[in-house]
Design a protein around this motif. Sequence first.
Motif, PDB file in Angstrom:
ATOM      1  N   PRO A 141       0.824  -1.217   0.000  1.00  0.00           N
ATOM      2  CA  PRO A 141       0.000   0.000   0.000  1.00  0.00           C
ATOM      3  C   PRO A 141       0.860   1.269   0.000  1.00  0.00           C
ATOM      4  O   PRO A 141       1.975   1.259   0.511  1.00  0.00           O
ATOM      5  CB  PRO A 141      -0.797  -0.116   1.301  1.00  0.00           C
ATOM      6  CG  PRO A 141      -0.009  -1.025   2.174  1.00  0.00           C
ATOM      7  CD  PRO A 141       0.718  -1.973   1.277  1.00  0.00           C
ATOM      8  N   PHE A 142       0.328   2.333  -0.562  1.00  0.00           N
ATOM      9  CA  PHE A 142       0.989   3.640  -0.557  1.00  0.00           C
ATOM     10  C   PHE A 142       1.045   4.173   0.872  1.00  0.00           C
ATOM     11  O   PHE A 142       0.119   3.980   1.657  1.00  0.00           O
ATOM     12  CB  PHE A 142       0.191   4.605  -1.439  1.00  0.00           C
ATOM     13  CG  PHE A 142       0.729   6.003  -1.425  1.00  0.00           C
ATOM     14  CD1 PHE A 142       1.869   6.334  -2.138  1.00  0.00           C
ATOM     15  CD2 PHE A 142       0.097   7.002  -0.678  1.00  0.00           C
ATOM     16  CE1 PHE A 142       2.372   7.624  -2.120  1.00  0.00           C
ATOM     17  CE2 PHE A 142       0.590   8.293  -0.653  1.00  0.00           C
ATOM     18  CZ  PHE A 142       1.732   8.598  -1.375  1.00  0.00           C
ATOM     19  N   ASP A 143       2.161   4.821   1.188  1.00  0.00           N
ATOM     20  CA  ASP A 143       2.298   5.454   2.497  1.00  0.00           C
ATOM     21  C   ASP A 143       2.701   6.900   2.252  1.00  0.00           C
ATOM     22  O   ASP A 143       3.638   7.167   1.510  1.00  0.00           O
ATOM     23  CB  ASP A 143       3.387   4.719   3.297  1.00  0.00           C
ATOM     24  CG  ASP A 143       3.486   5.281   4.708  1.00  0.00           C
ATOM     25  OD1 ASP A 143       3.091   4.588   5.639  1.00  0.00           O
ATOM     26  OD2 ASP A 143       3.975   6.428   4.859  1.00  0.00           O
ATOM     27  N   ASP A 199       3.527   1.299  -8.651  1.00  0.00           N
ATOM     28  CA  ASP A 199       3.523  -0.076  -8.117  1.00  0.00           C
ATOM     29  C   ASP A 199       2.279  -0.326  -7.276  1.00  0.00           C
ATOM     30  O   ASP A 199       1.697  -1.397  -7.312  1.00  0.00           O
ATOM     31  CB  ASP A 199       4.729  -0.305  -7.182  1.00  0.00           C
ATOM     32  CG  ASP A 199       6.032  -0.239  -7.952  1.00  0.00           C
ATOM     33  OD1 ASP A 199       5.981  -0.345  -9.198  1.00  0.00           O
ATOM     34  OD2 ASP A 199       7.094  -0.079  -7.312  1.00  0.00           O
ATOM     35  N   TYR A 200       1.905   0.676  -6.459  1.00  0.00           N
ATOM     36  CA  TYR A 200       0.791   0.512  -5.539  1.00  0.00           C
ATOM     37  C   TYR A 200      -0.544   0.829  -6.198  1.00  0.00           C
ATOM     38  O   TYR A 200      -1.595   0.589  -5.619  1.00  0.00           O
ATOM     39  CB  TYR A 200       0.969   1.429  -4.315  1.00  0.00           C
ATOM     40  CG  TYR A 200       1.259   2.867  -4.691  1.00  0.00           C
ATOM     41  CD1 TYR A 200       2.563   3.344  -4.716  1.00  0.00           C
ATOM     42  CD2 TYR A 200       0.233   3.736  -5.050  1.00  0.00           C
ATOM     43  CE1 TYR A 200       2.840   4.656  -5.082  1.00  0.00           C
ATOM     44  CE2 TYR A 200       0.494   5.038  -5.419  1.00  0.00           C
ATOM     45  CZ  TYR A 200       1.797   5.495  -5.433  1.00  0.00           C
ATOM     46  OH  TYR A 200       2.067   6.787  -5.810  1.00  0.00           O
ATOM     47  N   GLY A 201      -0.496   1.457  -7.363  1.00  0.00           N
ATOM     48  CA  GLY A 201      -1.754   1.834  -8.008  1.00  0.00           C
ATOM     49  C   GLY A 201      -1.604   2.995  -8.967  1.00  0.00           C
ATOM     50  O   GLY A 201      -1.084   2.852 -10.072  1.00  0.00           O
ATOM     51  N   LEU A 202      -2.014   4.181  -8.489  1.00  0.00           N
ATOM     52  CA  LEU A 202      -2.115   5.309  -9.410  1.00  0.00           C
ATOM     53  C   LEU A 202      -1.809   6.620  -8.703  1.00  0.00           C
ATOM     54  O   LEU A 202      -2.223   6.812  -7.552  1.00  0.00           O
ATOM     55  CB  LEU A 202      -3.560   5.341  -9.942  1.00  0.00           C
ATOM     56  CG  LEU A 202      -3.933   6.322 -11.033  1.00  0.00           C
ATOM     57  CD1 LEU A 202      -3.179   6.014 -12.333  1.00  0.00           C
ATOM     58  CD2 LEU A 202      -5.441   6.254 -11.300  1.00  0.00           C
ATOM     59  N   LEU A 225      -3.741   6.442  -5.200  1.00  0.00           N
ATOM     60  CA  LEU A 225      -4.666   5.334  -4.991  1.00  0.00           C
ATOM     61  C   LEU A 225      -3.868   4.059  -4.790  1.00  0.00           C
ATOM     62  O   LEU A 225      -2.965   3.767  -5.572  1.00  0.00           O
ATOM     63  CB  LEU A 225      -5.523   5.117  -6.244  1.00  0.00           C
ATOM     64  CG  LEU A 225      -6.839   5.846  -6.390  1.00  0.00           C
ATOM     65  CD1 LEU A 225      -6.621   7.343  -6.469  1.00  0.00           C
ATOM     66  CD2 LEU A 225      -7.534   5.376  -7.657  1.00  0.00           C
ATOM     67  N   SER A 226      -4.182   3.315  -3.716  1.00  0.00           N
ATOM     68  CA  SER A 226      -3.647   1.961  -3.580  1.00  0.00           C
ATOM     69  C   SER A 226      -4.746   1.042  -4.064  1.00  0.00           C
ATOM     70  O   SER A 226      -5.793   0.940  -3.409  1.00  0.00           O
ATOM     71  CB  SER A 226      -3.337   1.641  -2.123  1.00  0.00           C
ATOM     72  OG  SER A 226      -2.352   2.505  -1.624  1.00  0.00           O
TER      73      SER A 226
END
Length: 325
Positions: A141-143, A199-202, A225-226
């Motif tokens: 997930p994005f952090d 990698d996590y989304g957008l 966005l994850s």
Amino acid sequence: MNAISPIPMRHRSADTDFPRGWYCIAESENVSADKMLPVSWLGQELIVYRTKDGKAQATDAYCPHLGAHLASHDGKLCEGRITCPFHKWEFDSATGKVEHIPYTDVPVPASVRLTLHPTRESDGMVLIWHDPAGGKPTFEPFDSSALRGDGEWIRYAVHSWEMTCPFRDILENIFDTAHVTQLHNAAALPEITSFEPQDYGLRVQYTTDPDAGEATPIRGFEMNLSGISLLTQYYDGIHFTGLFVISFTPVDEERVVQTARLYLKDNGNREMMDQIGRAFIDRFCFEVEQDLKVLDYKKHLTQPRLCAGDGPIMKFRNYAAQFYA
Ligand code: FES
Ligand SMILES: [Fe+2]
């Protein structure tokens, strides 16, 4: 205002499972190493806690021995061990392994253990991985800590809504440009300056006109966005810097809970921060509630009849499709 009765999801969406991704099941501050937190998400009963070394962990709530809910009666978590309330089997909270059965020395097979879910902690949320096919996590997930930097941040407000929108259509709303002016009567339309897969989304970046007459003028914002279950919005305001951390977690096939947490960077002027925070959160809540008046009854159309000015809805759908089987 019109009034309609709730419409079952099966009439509005062909999806039979939730998309692959990370789902928020608890706020970090509510999860501890000496207490199991029982939660119900994604049609499952879970318990959340911290292991001896402080790592957040989620497991199925039901004991593999005879199905007791681990957090019922006097079930307990102590020194990294979970004791089931029914026959007092003890489990290692980090591995799920059976450590002790009080009434026998005959060992049970190693396959008898708690069902641990891949668990992460990010931006103050405890997240679990969901994959309908049972696969391992395919992304992290994005952090937002890099965006937040070193300054002090204040958790200004937290709001939750239970919604009955088809899951696929929730985030699509952000890319539905025409509804921003038509449903929300927004003074200005933000302009997308980049739309980049990660990698996590957008990651999507926007610029806005700070002179458009909004109560809390901003120069632009960045959205990460994850998958399609987590969203952060980082705001570059004229008098403030803000961060929304937003999660979408299905309760079951019919209901989704959206939780939005607003963080403000401490600029030393609490009175001003309070004024801005209030205006910002009020506008946000107002728009979410406006959206839900329509989204809670809508159907997911696989072939919508779009026209010029509708915004990058299909671009978002192409992105979102990778998280569905
Ligand atoms: S059901 Fe948990 S120890 Fe028996
Ligand atoms: Fe909206």
